[in-house]
Design an enzyme around this catalytic site. Structure first.
Site, PDB file in Angstrom:
ATOM      1  N   SER A 254       0.867  -1.182   0.000  1.00  0.00           N
ATOM      2  CA  SER A 254       0.000   0.000   0.000  1.00  0.00           C
ATOM      3  C   SER A 254       0.902   1.230   0.000  1.00  0.00           C
ATOM      4  O   SER A 254       2.099   1.102   0.270  1.00  0.00           O
ATOM      5  CB  SER A 254      -0.830  -0.022   1.298  1.00  0.00           C
ATOM      6  OG  SER A 254      -1.402   1.226   1.568  1.00  0.00           O
TER       7      SER A 254
ATOM      8  N   TYR B 296      -1.578  -1.058  10.319  1.00  0.00           N
ATOM      9  CA  TYR B 296      -1.657  -1.377   8.882  1.00  0.00           C
ATOM     10  C   TYR B 296      -0.319  -1.041   8.209  1.00  0.00           C
ATOM     11  O   TYR B 296       0.216  -1.839   7.427  1.00  0.00           O
ATOM     12  CB  TYR B 296      -2.800  -0.554   8.276  1.00  0.00           C
ATOM     13  CG  TYR B 296      -3.114  -0.835   6.823  1.00  0.00           C
ATOM     14  CD1 TYR B 296      -3.695  -2.041   6.437  1.00  0.00           C
ATOM     15  CD2 TYR B 296      -2.868   0.129   5.844  1.00  0.00           C
ATOM     16  CE1 TYR B 296      -4.010  -2.271   5.100  1.00  0.00           C
ATOM     17  CE2 TYR B 296      -3.184  -0.105   4.512  1.00  0.00           C
ATOM     18  CZ  TYR B 296      -3.756  -1.306   4.144  1.00  0.00           C
ATOM     19  OH  TYR B 296      -4.067  -1.535   2.826  1.00  0.00           O
TER      20      TYR B 296
HETATM   21  P1  NAD Z   1     -11.504  -6.386  -0.607  1.00  0.00           P
HETATM   22  O1  NAD Z   1     -12.196  -6.385   0.704  1.00  0.00           O
HETATM   23  O2  NAD Z   1     -12.279  -6.085  -1.832  1.00  0.00           O
HETATM   24  O3  NAD Z   1     -10.755  -7.788  -0.813  1.00  0.00           O
HETATM   25  C1  NAD Z   1     -10.050  -8.408   0.216  1.00  0.00           C
HETATM   26  C2  NAD Z   1      -9.909  -9.870  -0.093  1.00  0.00           C
HETATM   27  O4  NAD Z   1      -9.110 -10.479   0.953  1.00  0.00           O
HETATM   28  C3  NAD Z   1     -11.245 -10.617  -0.107  1.00  0.00           C
HETATM   29  O5  NAD Z   1     -11.226 -11.607  -1.105  1.00  0.00           O
HETATM   30  C4  NAD Z   1     -11.301 -11.260   1.274  1.00  0.00           C
HETATM   31  O6  NAD Z   1     -12.099 -12.424   1.335  1.00  0.00           O
HETATM   32  C5  NAD Z   1      -9.818 -11.594   1.457  1.00  0.00           C
HETATM   33  N1  NAD Z   1      -9.472 -11.822   2.866  1.00  0.00           N
HETATM   34  C6  NAD Z   1      -9.527 -10.950   3.890  1.00  0.00           C
HETATM   35  N2  NAD Z   1      -9.171 -11.561   5.042  1.00  0.00           N
HETATM   36  C7  NAD Z   1      -8.867 -12.839   4.729  1.00  0.00           C
HETATM   37  C8  NAD Z   1      -8.442 -13.978   5.465  1.00  0.00           C
HETATM   38  N3  NAD Z   1      -8.280 -13.942   6.801  1.00  0.00           N
HETATM   39  N4  NAD Z   1      -8.232 -15.141   4.802  1.00  0.00           N
HETATM   40  C9  NAD Z   1      -8.419 -15.216   3.468  1.00  0.00           C
HETATM   41  N5  NAD Z   1      -8.830 -14.190   2.720  1.00  0.00           N
HETATM   42  C10 NAD Z   1      -9.052 -13.017   3.341  1.00  0.00           C
HETATM   43  O7  NAD Z   1     -10.285  -5.351  -0.452  1.00  0.00           O
HETATM   44  P2  NAD Z   1      -9.193  -4.796  -1.477  1.00  0.00           P
HETATM   45  O8  NAD Z   1      -9.226  -3.324  -1.366  1.00  0.00           O
HETATM   46  O9  NAD Z   1      -9.300  -5.445  -2.792  1.00  0.00           O
HETATM   47  O10 NAD Z   1      -7.871  -5.283  -0.720  1.00  0.00           O
HETATM   48  C11 NAD Z   1      -6.918  -6.158  -1.301  1.00  0.00           C
HETATM   49  C12 NAD Z   1      -5.547  -5.797  -0.783  1.00  0.00           C
HETATM   50  O11 NAD Z   1      -5.221  -4.478  -1.217  1.00  0.00           O
HETATM   51  C13 NAD Z   1      -5.419  -5.780   0.735  1.00  0.00           C
HETATM   52  O12 NAD Z   1      -4.185  -6.357   1.108  1.00  0.00           O
HETATM   53  C14 NAD Z   1      -5.433  -4.287   1.068  1.00  0.00           C
HETATM   54  O13 NAD Z   1      -4.753  -4.006   2.257  1.00  0.00           O
HETATM   55  C15 NAD Z   1      -4.715  -3.732  -0.146  1.00  0.00           C
HETATM   56  N6  NAD Z   1      -4.918  -2.314  -0.431  1.00  0.00           N
HETATM   57  C16 NAD Z   1      -6.164  -1.823  -0.653  1.00  0.00           C
HETATM   58  C17 NAD Z   1      -6.318  -0.472  -0.926  1.00  0.00           C
HETATM   59  C18 NAD Z   1      -7.668   0.146  -1.178  1.00  0.00           C
HETATM   60  O14 NAD Z   1      -7.757   1.381  -1.215  1.00  0.00           O
HETATM   61  N7  NAD Z   1      -8.712  -0.618  -1.388  1.00  0.00           N
HETATM   62  C19 NAD Z   1      -5.199   0.361  -0.990  1.00  0.00           C
HETATM   63  C20 NAD Z   1      -3.937  -0.194  -0.772  1.00  0.00           C
HETATM   64  C21 NAD Z   1      -3.816  -1.531  -0.500  1.00  0.00           C
END
Ligand code: NAD
Length: 261
Positions: free
Chosen positions: A143, A156
């Protein structure tokens, strides 16, 4: 360019991971989906992949906070593909925004388990097989908080900084085997993780949902708009191409200029 390659994408039942899985399937990879979701969602997702692409798609259930589940996930993947995977995307994660002094300790343990330990465990298990193949692509979703921090996101940031270091070290360990390892450093992407934060912002500021979206994003991202999951997916597809053979150990910001301020 990914015909005959197999990709395991964690956190691929939603958001960024799902978009990455589509981007890889579009280029011919066989996909292993994993992440939370009920039966109806999983069968819908699988149908969507098989109707759009000619790829093979499997789903394996695993809670990545549990090492036993990670071991089962590994065993199930090996049953499907005895030679392992070519592309490993460690993406599963979530956020819990809270000051350190009030942070629930079990939440710290879970954040570390899901977003730092799980990538370690999966890399440890799959790297020896990738080395045998002589080719591989490993990515970890970090991130902008893998580079900077924000009040309320110290925990985080700690895990997201952690995976940047993990990827750099792995990159050096696998450099002679045709394998690269990189991290993705997105800013605000419009996914369920962000929507939770926006709802909180609506409550805190007493403003409309639309206004909250604009305010929250423009406060941080000079582009003033959300990053689309597909923007990240297309970058991942490039990283998995032969042209990205020299990109390793990198932490790629995809953050609308956030880090330039
Ligand atoms: P999202 O909620 O759409 O997807 C998250 C995914 O992780 C889902 O498939 C969920 O089932 C899975 N997950 C969560 N906890 C889990 C566990 N204990 N075991 C197995 N699977 C698990 O969110 P996203 O925004 O697509 O996030 C994906 C990644 O991107 C994360 O690592 C998040 O920190 C990172 N991220 C997101 C953003 C943002 O703005 N959305 C920015 C930077 C980084």
């Amino acid at each position: 360019h990914l015909d005959g390659k197999v990709a395991l994408v964690t956190g691929s039942t939603s958001g960024i991971g799902l978009a990455i899985a589509h981007g890889l399937a579009k280029r011919g990879a066989s996909i292993i989906l994993t992440g939370f979701g009920d039966e109806e969602l999983i069968s819908k997702l699988k149908e969507d992949f098989t109707s759009k692409y000619k790829c093979r798609v499997d789903y394996i259930d695993a809670d990545l906070s549990k090492v036993a589940d990670i071991n089962e996930l590994f065993t199930s993947v090996i049953k499907l593909y005895p030679e392992g995977v070519d592309v490993l995307i460690n993406n599963a994660g979530y956020n819990h925004v809270c000051l350190v002094e009030e942070y629930p300790e079990e939440k710290w343990d879970d954040m570390v388990a899901v977003m730092l330990s799980a990538p370690f465990h999966l890399c440890k298990r799959f790297i020896p097989l990738m080395k045998r193949k002589g080719w591989g692509r490993i990515l970890i979703t970090s991130s902008v908080h893998g580079m900077i921090s924000t009040a309320g996101k110290a925990v985080y940031s700690a895990v997201k900084h952690g995976v940047v270091g993990l990827a750099k070290g792995i990159a050096l360990e696998v450099v002679d085997y045709g394998i690269t390892c990189n991290t993705l450093c997105p800013g605000f992407v419009d996914t369920p993780v962000t929507q939770k934060q926006i709802k909180q912002f609506v409550q805190d500021e007493g403003i409309s949902l639309e206004q909250a979206k604009v305010d929250l994003v423009s406060k941080r991202q000079p582009t003033k708009t959300f990053i689309e999951p597909e923007h990240i997916a297309e970058y991942v597809a490039f990283i998995c191409s032969p042209y990205a053979a020299q990109i390793t150990g990198s932490a790629m910001p995809i953050e609308g200029g956030w880090l330039s301020k």
